[in-house]
Design an enzyme around this catalytic site. Structure first.
Site, short mmCIF file in Angstrom:
data_model
loop_
_atom_site.label_atom_id
_atom_site.label_comp_id
_atom_site.label_asym_id
_atom_site.label_seq_id
_atom_site.Cartn_x
_atom_site.Cartn_y
_atom_site.Cartn_z
N ASN A 1 0.85 -1.21 0.00
CA ASN A 1 0.00 0.00 0.00
C ASN A 1 0.88 1.26 0.00
OD1 ASN A 1 -2.17 -1.74 0.34
ND2 ASN A 1 -2.47 -1.28 2.51
N TYR B 1 -7.48 -12.98 8.89
CA TYR B 1 -6.37 -13.40 8.04
C TYR B 1 -6.41 -14.89 7.77
CZ TYR B 1 -4.11 -9.03 9.64
OH TYR B 1 -3.79 -7.73 9.94
N ARG C 1 -3.35 -16.50 6.54
CA ARG C 1 -1.98 -16.26 6.08
C ARG C 1 -0.96 -17.12 6.82
NH1 ARG C 1 -1.33 -9.99 7.99
NH2 ARG C 1 0.49 -10.10 6.64
N GLY D 1 -6.12 1.35 5.81
CA GLY D 1 -5.20 1.83 4.78
C GLY D 1 -4.84 3.29 4.94
N ASP E 1 -1.27 3.77 6.00
CA ASP E 1 -0.30 3.52 4.92
C ASP E 1 -0.22 4.71 3.97
OD1 ASP E 1 0.06 1.00 6.01
OD2 ASP E 1 -1.46 0.10 4.73
O1 KDG Z 1 -2.71 -1.06 6.77
C1 KDG Z 1 -3.65 -1.77 6.00
C2 KDG Z 1 -3.24 -3.18 6.16
O2 KDG Z 1 -3.64 -3.61 7.43
C3 KDG Z 1 -3.74 -4.11 5.15
O3 KDG Z 1 -3.62 -3.68 3.82
C4 KDG Z 1 -3.29 -5.52 5.34
O4 KDG Z 1 -0.98 -5.54 5.72
C5 KDG Z 1 -2.06 -5.81 6.13
C6 KDG Z 1 -2.19 -6.46 7.44
O5 KDG Z 1 -1.32 -7.27 7.74
O6 KDG Z 1 -3.12 -6.18 8.18
#
Ligand code: KDG
Length: 316
Positions: free
Chosen positions: A42, A106, A108, A256, A259
């Site tokens: 981002n 998540y 991930r 976001g 970011d």
């Molecule tokens: O800052 C926004 C992020 O939280 C998002 O794009 C996803 O990187 C991320 C995360 O790990 O939460």
């Protein structure tokens, strides 16, 4: 621009992003919007939109989400330094529980992004950077990503490249004690540290945001920015105190914004602009980001920066 002109180099995990179109619990949703997320990518996009070169280093799976991420970053003009992994690209689901409250889940664990290792860090790209930007998300992904962050920071330090850290604490990924230990090692190596009040409180203890910024600065960083959402930012930069409020906007999606803020600050830092200009563009960029659904789509292009000052809402 600073001596090196490779712009902003960053590394971390990018994921596929699914967002239900409907507001409410995910189980009732019938349609999902497909996109990508990842704090560091981002930032890379936000910086690029402001006219500064940016590089994203990371791993994705050899799958459609990985292809989507790489394609999107290339389309935005970001220099992509990617490795393809056997593991799948991670996924994030952003549920909009109410029009104002989002919940992130998540998928991930053992993802491609979490396989990032020190050998993925292109030392030459880091050496040529105006600034290396890292976040507290990457070290929370596991030992390999932690080593990758440290390798990048060491390379930057050896080449005199300033390091920027967004604390970005994610409680779903690691415990506060683990974060605190890692940050204690990392923060003194950084020139720029940014984060919310709660995040800065992981490494310092003070009754007000300004005192908190000073406490963090005492650990080494000369630029400490406490992000306060719609209240703007309180910062200590080279010993001077700053407080900047963002333009007023109607927030649709707050994820976001941090970011976009980081991208605004770093783009102006890379251009060699003074602190007030960096903070102005940072707060504007953050304000832009919350007006649009999506983690990075709302980040402004340079020619749009004045848009929030105009009383006219239709540009003809
Ligand atoms: O800052 C926004 C992020 O939280 C998002 O794009 C996803 O990187 C991320 C995360 O790990 O939460």
């Amino acid at each position: 621009m600073n001596a090196q002109n490779g712009g902003v180099v960053t590394l971390g995990e990018s994921m596929g992003l699914l967002t239900p179109v409907e507001i409410g619990r995910l189980r009732h949703a019938r349609t999902m919007r497909l996109g990508m997320a990842g704090s560091e990518s981002n930032v890379a996009i936000g910086v690029r939109r402001l006219g500064i070169a940016s590089t994203w280093i990371g791993r994705v799976g050899a799958d459609e989400f990985g292809a989507l991420i790489v394609r999107e970053l290339l389309a935005e003009g970001v220099d992509v330094c990617v490795a393809y992994d056997e593991a799948p690209t991670g996924l994030m689901i952003k549920e909009r529980r109410t029009s104002q409250a989002s919940k992130v889940t998540y998928y991930r664990d053992r993802s491609a992004g979490a396989q990032l290792s020190a050998s993925d860090v292109d030392v030459e790209r880091v050496r040529r950077a105006s600034v290396l930007h890292i976040t507290g998300i990457t070290p929370a992904l596991g030992a390999g990503p932690r080593q990758a962050v440290m390798a990048a920071v060491e390379s930057a330090g050896a080449a005199g490249v300033p390091v920027s850290l967004d604390i970005n604490y994610r409680s779903a990924l690691w415990k506060p004690g683990d974060a605190r230990d890692f940050l204690a090692e990392l923060v003194p190596k950084c020139e720029i540290v940014m984060g919310g009040e709660d995040e800065a409180s992981l490494i310092a203890d003070a009754p007000s945001p300004l005192e908190l910024a000073h406490e963090v600065s005492d650990l080494g960083p000369s630029q400490v920015l406490i992000k306060r959402g719609s209240l703007g930012v309180i910062a200590v930069i080279d010993g001077a105190d700053y407080q900047v409020q963002p333009p007023k906007v109607t927030a649709i999606d707050p994820v976001g914004a941090g970011d976009a803020f980081a991208a605004g600050y770093l783009a102006e830092f890379a251009r060699g602009l003074p602190a007030p200009a960096r903070l102005d563009v940072a707060t504007r960029a953050g304000a832009f980001a919350v007006t649009v659904l999506g983690d990075w789509e709302g980040s402004p292009h340079r020619e749009e920066l004045e848009l929030l000052d105009r009383p006219e809402s239709v540009v003809r």
